[in-house]
Design an enzyme around this catalytic site. Sequence first.
Site, PDB file in Angstrom:
ATOM      1  N   GLN A   1       0.465   4.336 -15.008  1.00  0.00           N
ATOM      2  CA  GLN A   1       0.538   3.214 -14.499  1.00  0.00           C
ATOM      3  C   GLN A   1      -0.986   2.583 -14.208  1.00  0.00           C
ATOM      4  O   GLN A   1      -1.201   1.447 -13.629  1.00  0.00           O
ATOM      5  CB  GLN A   1       1.317   2.901 -13.114  1.00  0.00           C
ATOM      6  CG  GLN A   1       0.928   3.486 -12.130  1.00  0.00           C
ATOM      7  CD  GLN A   1       1.866   3.471 -10.864  1.00  0.00           C
ATOM      8  OE1 GLN A   1       2.701   4.287 -10.935  1.00  0.00           O
ATOM      9  NE2 GLN A   1       1.607   2.662  -9.812  1.00  0.00           N
TER      10      GLN A   1
ATOM     11  N   SER B   1      -4.213   0.964   0.751  1.00  0.00           N
ATOM     12  CA  SER B   1      -5.194   2.067   0.515  1.00  0.00           C
ATOM     13  C   SER B   1      -6.566   1.654  -0.106  1.00  0.00           C
ATOM     14  O   SER B   1      -7.440   2.201   0.077  1.00  0.00           O
ATOM     15  CB  SER B   1      -4.543   3.247  -0.513  1.00  0.00           C
ATOM     16  OG  SER B   1      -4.207   2.507  -1.597  1.00  0.00           O
TER      17      SER B   1
ATOM     18  N   GLY C   1       1.329   0.833   6.367  1.00  0.00           N
ATOM     19  CA  GLY C   1       2.302   0.449   5.679  1.00  0.00           C
ATOM     20  C   GLY C   1       3.276   1.280   5.199  1.00  0.00           C
ATOM     21  O   GLY C   1       4.729   0.886   5.158  1.00  0.00           O
ATOM     22  N   HIS C   2       3.215   2.476   4.686  1.00  0.00           N
ATOM     23  CA  HIS C   2       4.016   3.541   4.181  1.00  0.00           C
ATOM     24  C   HIS C   2       4.832   3.888   5.459  1.00  0.00           C
ATOM     25  O   HIS C   2       5.740   4.262   5.329  1.00  0.00           O
ATOM     26  CB  HIS C   2       3.123   4.828   3.725  1.00  0.00           C
ATOM     27  CG  HIS C   2       2.411   4.537   2.303  1.00  0.00           C
ATOM     28  ND1 HIS C   2       1.092   4.372   2.047  1.00  0.00           N
ATOM     29  CD2 HIS C   2       3.132   4.112   1.304  1.00  0.00           C
ATOM     30  CE1 HIS C   2       0.991   4.053   1.025  1.00  0.00           C
ATOM     31  NE2 HIS C   2       1.859   3.896   0.223  1.00  0.00           N
TER      32      HIS C   2
HETATM   33  O1  PAF Z   1       4.009   1.629  -5.288  1.00  0.00           O
HETATM   34  C1  PAF Z   1       3.521   2.652  -5.553  1.00  0.00           C
HETATM   35  O2  PAF Z   1       2.980   3.274  -4.843  1.00  0.00           O
HETATM   36  C2  PAF Z   1       3.855   3.048  -7.044  1.00  0.00           C
HETATM   37  O3  PAF Z   1       3.808   2.188  -7.871  1.00  0.00           O
HETATM   38  C3  PAF Z   1       5.108   4.141  -7.295  1.00  0.00           C
HETATM   39  C4  PAF Z   1       6.335   2.949  -6.875  1.00  0.00           C
HETATM   40  C5  PAF Z   1       5.163   5.206  -6.238  1.00  0.00           C
HETATM   41  C6  PAF Z   1       5.320   4.530  -8.635  1.00  0.00           C
HETATM   42  O4  PAF Z   1       4.283   5.280  -8.917  1.00  0.00           O
END
Ligand code: PAF
Length: 278
Positions: free
Chosen positions: A59, A184, A31-32
């Site tokens: 987060q 992940s 996906g990345h």
């Molecule tokens: O989607 C993510 O992997 C994270 O929420 C992000 C945008 C890198 C912020 O830490």
Amino acid sequence: MRVIETVNEMARWPRTGNIVLVPTMGALHEGHRKLIKTGKALTQGEGNLIVSIYVNPTQFNDKEDFKAYPKTSEQDYEMCKEEEVDLIFCPSDNEMYSERESVSVIEKRLARHLCGSTRQGHFDGVCTVVTKLFNIIRPTTAVFGKKDYQQLAIIKQLVSDLNFSIEILGAETIREQNGLAISSRNRFLNTEERKQCHAIHKALVEMDLSNEKQCSELITLGKSIIKSEAPLGRLDYLEIVDRQTMEPIQTIDRPALAAMAIFFGNTRLIDNIEINSL
Ligand code: PAF
């Protein structure tokens, strides 16, 4: 490929042309790779593609989830090299958050719904770190995945409300053969859970394909598919919202989003589908 770990070094890095940022928390998967490829195309062979890799503690509303977050730096660097990333920004916690820090970015409206309603403070953490990354890296464009649709909508709002001159691009979700959105967290699923997970995408697709306009009916349809095909799944939510405001809607009378979060054991998966009104 350059690797930068400090904010100072990042500030001094010479910028020309399009600077495209793909923000990630590492543990890079296919996906990345799609986000990175989308970013590479946007540099138009002139600018620079930057991938940030930082597992942002603010987060995570669950400490165990933060601790368990997979770290795969070597493979991450390998993928970035393969995709001809120009620069990786991978700061430490000390670089990103000072001990005396007391200002953060709060999102007040879009985060009330979907994932924000059960993950207290999650989107404030995302908004704060993304604001910091935007200020440190100063990209012209940033790419986010549509799998995290609420995050994408909130980042668009953030860029508009805080007057960043950054174009935000949403990239399509990449799926395994059975339709499971690549994440992940999929590595935590056992064989039986992995089999049943096909029902997530199936339920969303059936909801989209149905001609039903009443959201309550659509939700009943989605839930019945989950119930019969993914008995191990425990729904966190299945909702239909306005694609821009994330507010729940009653009928499909505007661009809508059906979004789901579901637990398999302790693993929480999310997915969504855009539903159009025409
Ligand atoms: O989607 C993510 O992997 C994270 O929420 C992000 C945008 C890198 C912020 O830490």
